[in-house]
Design an enzyme around this catalytic site. Structure first.
Site, PDB file in Angstrom:
ATOM      1  NE  ARG A  12     129.586  46.390 -30.930  1.00  0.00           N
ATOM      2  CZ  ARG A  12     130.226  45.563 -31.749  1.00  0.00           C
ATOM      3  NH1 ARG A  12     131.354  45.012 -31.363  1.00  0.00           N
ATOM      4  NH2 ARG A  12     129.750  45.280 -32.930  1.00  0.00           N
ATOM      5  CD  GLU A  69     131.549  44.247 -26.607  1.00  0.00           C
ATOM      6  OE1 GLU A  69     132.784  44.368 -26.747  1.00  0.00           O
ATOM      7  OE2 GLU A  69     130.781  43.835 -27.524  1.00  0.00           O
ATOM      8  CE  LYS A 115     146.199  38.948 -31.607  1.00  0.00           C
ATOM      9  NZ  LYS A 115     144.999  39.144 -30.789  1.00  0.00           N
TER      10      LYS A 115
END
Length: 624
Positions: free
Chosen positions: A393, A365, A282
């Site tokens: 969610r 979540e 990343k």
């Protein structure tokens, strides 16, 4: 920018390039992304990590008939550049420009709109089945990464996809990160795979040997098949992906462009579900992002040379982080929970100061909400910091696991209202409506930093069950010099005997105050009812404006099921006979700055003034 990129507009333009030219192209793409994000803000580190992977995908697959589904969608900038949108990348995340995520309305190369995590495998499986039913050729590839494999939906998709009897490709982009650093058993599992290459060398040799054992007759074939499985299981452990029905290959270096092209070409011929494990870095190619990928995940405008952000103002997320540390210092029951958003929600300091009371669930979540319920039943006070759009969610868990059981869970709802450039998938405009449906829930909506502390105190220590404090992205806005927050469920500001009353909550109060001044200059006396607690609405707040001839309710949330509808109902129950005008949001809101969006929606001071002047000039004839 001159170079190869000027002549590469679509995937077919990659077909004739040499290996060296493709590598040069990757460098040019990186520079374009860095420059664009430094000017526009956006997702940087994740996009820098998938450049070679994306180029390889579009080199090998036929994007006219094959389908590539990106997850998480914020890693799709290179994909956009290579699919006819490179010339418009400077407009990414801008009003009427490109979305920061794959968007079906934007391009036929985006088969699925994806702003949230862990959806790619399920969506790609549906696309694959549709191709089969429609007798269409073409491959379907799901690219899942940046921590999306910590979400439960991904495993539901894997569970179903493993049953396929045809080619189906899942690319796991493993960069060891979601937004904050990956956590949990899956992160450890992938780390183990990454660090044991000998495991796969041995596995390959054994499989090759066993697969060439001569088979004579069906009984012996059946016996040896069982024996091969038993021997394999004794010598090495299978991966979880193989147990779910996939052929597993990897891990591969996702920055080795030649290898990725070779691998993608090879797996196209496998008539079975395949999972490719790809390792990427990343922030690859930009030292500041490589060193601190979390900080460069989602960024505002910054200086490319120094890596420093141009934004320095304190915001609600940072203030929340400070406040929760203060509460936790005096109350050992307080715990902080995040779903892979430690830095984004301001919890970095809490994690350092109270590591035993800090929990990062990964991008999960639903699990986070139910986990909070368990913490609460066990005697703790869990505070779940979550973006408004991500809390959607966990709606089922909010109802079944928290509200129904009357467990005390506090929700710190960040990015409430219009979030701006991240666009329609991230606008925090639905939480008010779905929280309004939950019995016994209490919801606070501070406008200023000073009110935020009071709101959290009440949310933590008053009542039982669901308690939420919702606050916007960014910092506080205009505040009249003579306004002093009371800490009560509502405040009244402005003329005591007005010809019109504005009712609102959250940061729209700032715009209402600006509108008040402009309206007064036009001879209209206005009062403002500011709701600090929007659920339940204080009965005295209704009484305070019951005799107003005209009421204008402005709401930075979806209209249906919102506070404005509830307030109108309560007014009617109390005998209100005046005019009521509700102005809220009625659809999805595309990317633009927060100011541009509020202006387009006529929810800023100009919009308020326009509506009120029009209605007040109508002699009170118009009804809501």
């Amino acid at each position: 920018m001159s170079g190869l990129l000027d002549n590469v507009k679509y995937p077919e333009d990659l077909k004739g390039l040499s290996s060296e030219q493709l590598k040069q192209l990757c460098s040019e793409i990186r520079m374009k992304i860095i420059q664009t994000v430094s000017e526009n803000g956006g997702h940087l580190a994740s996009n820098l990590g998938v450049v070679e992977l994306t180029v390889a995908l579009h080199r090998v697959f036929n994007s006219e008939k094959d389908r590539i589904v990106w997850d998480v969608g914020h890693q799709s900038y290179t994909h956009k550049i290579l699919t006819g949108r490179g010339d418009r990348l400077s407009l990414i995340r801008k009003k009427d420009g490109l979305s920061g995520f794959p968007n079906r309305c934007e391009s036929t190369y985006d088969p699925f709109t994806s702003g949230h995590s862990s959806t790619s495998i399920s969506a790609a499986l549906g696309l694959s089945k549709a191709k089969e039913l429609n007798h269409e050729d073409g491959y379907v590839v799901a690219v899942i990464g940046d921590g999306a494999l910590t979400g439960g939906l991904a495993y539901e998709g894997l569970n179903n996809a493993g049953r396929l009897k045809k080619n189906f490709i899942v690319v796991l982009n493993d960069n060891e990160m979601s937004i904050s650093r990956n956590v949990g058993s899956m992160a450890r599992y992938l780390s183990k795979i990454r660090t044991e290459p000998s495991y796969f060398r041995i596995k390959g040799k054994i499989e090759k040997f066993l697969d060439h054992v001569p088979l004579i007759g069906k009984p012996l074939h059946h016996l040896l098949t069982k024996a091969k499985s038993a021997v394999k299981q004794m010598i090495y452990n299978r991966t979880i992906f193989e147990d779910m029905g996939f052929y597993y290959y990897g891990p591969f270096d996702g920055h080795d462009l030649d290898k990725m092209i070779e691998v993608f070409n090879n797996v196209k011929s496998i008539n079975h579900p395949v999972l490719l494990h790809v390792i990427t870095q990343k922030g690859k190619g930009y030292p500041f992002a490589e060193q601190n990928p979390g900080a460069f995940h989602g960024v505002s405008k910054f200086d490319v040379t120094t890596g420093k952000s141009f934004s320095s103002e304190i915001n609600f997320s940072e203030l929340f982080g400070k406040l929760i540390c203060e509460f936790a210092e005096h109350d050992s029951r307080i715990c902080a929970i995040t779903a892979a958003m430690q830095s984004g929600t301001g919890l970095t300091q809490f994690a350092k100061k109270f590591p035993e009371r800090f929990f990062d669930t990964g991008i999960a979540e639903e699990h986070a909400v139910t986990f909070c319920a368990g913490l609460s039943i066990g005697g703790m006070i869990p505070i779940f910091a979550v973006y408004s759009s991500f809390l959607q969610r966990g709606y089922d868990q909010l109802i079944h696991d928290v509200a129904l059981q009357r467990t005390k869970v506090v929700f710190a709802i960040d990015r409430a209202g219009i979030v701006g450039e991240d666009g329609q998938t991230h606008q925090g405009i639905f939480d008010v409506a779905f929280l309004n449906t939950i019995p016994n829930a209490t919801v606070y909506a501070p406008c200023y930093f000073e009110e935020m502390k009071t709101s959290f105190y009440h949310a933590i220590y008053d009542g039982t069950g669901v308690a939420a404090v919702r606050y916007p992205r960014g910092g506080q806005l205009f505040r009249p010099f003579d306004f002093q927050p009371s800490g009560l469920p509502y405040d009244y500001y402005g003329c005591k005997n007005p010809s019109a009353v504005i009712v609102t909550y959250g940061r729209l109060f700032s715009y209402a105050c600006l509108a008040l001044s402009k309206l007064q200059r036009n001879g209209i006396q206005v009062g403002i009812l500011k709701l600090n607690r929007i659920k339940p609405i204080e009965p005295a707040a209704v009484d305070a404006v019951l005799n107003a001839p005209k009421i204008f309710f402005f709401e930075e949330a979806i209209e249906q099921g919102g506070v404005g509808e509830r307030f109108y109902y309560l007014l009617g129950q109390a005998g209100f006979t005046g005019d009521y005008h509700l102005h809220a949001i009625t659809g999805f809101v595309p990317q633009a700055t927060m100011e541009e969006s509020l202006h387009s929606l006529e929810l800023d001071d100009e919009g308020m003034v326009k509506l009120i002047l029009t209605e007040c000039a109508d002699n009170g004839e118009k009804k809501a």
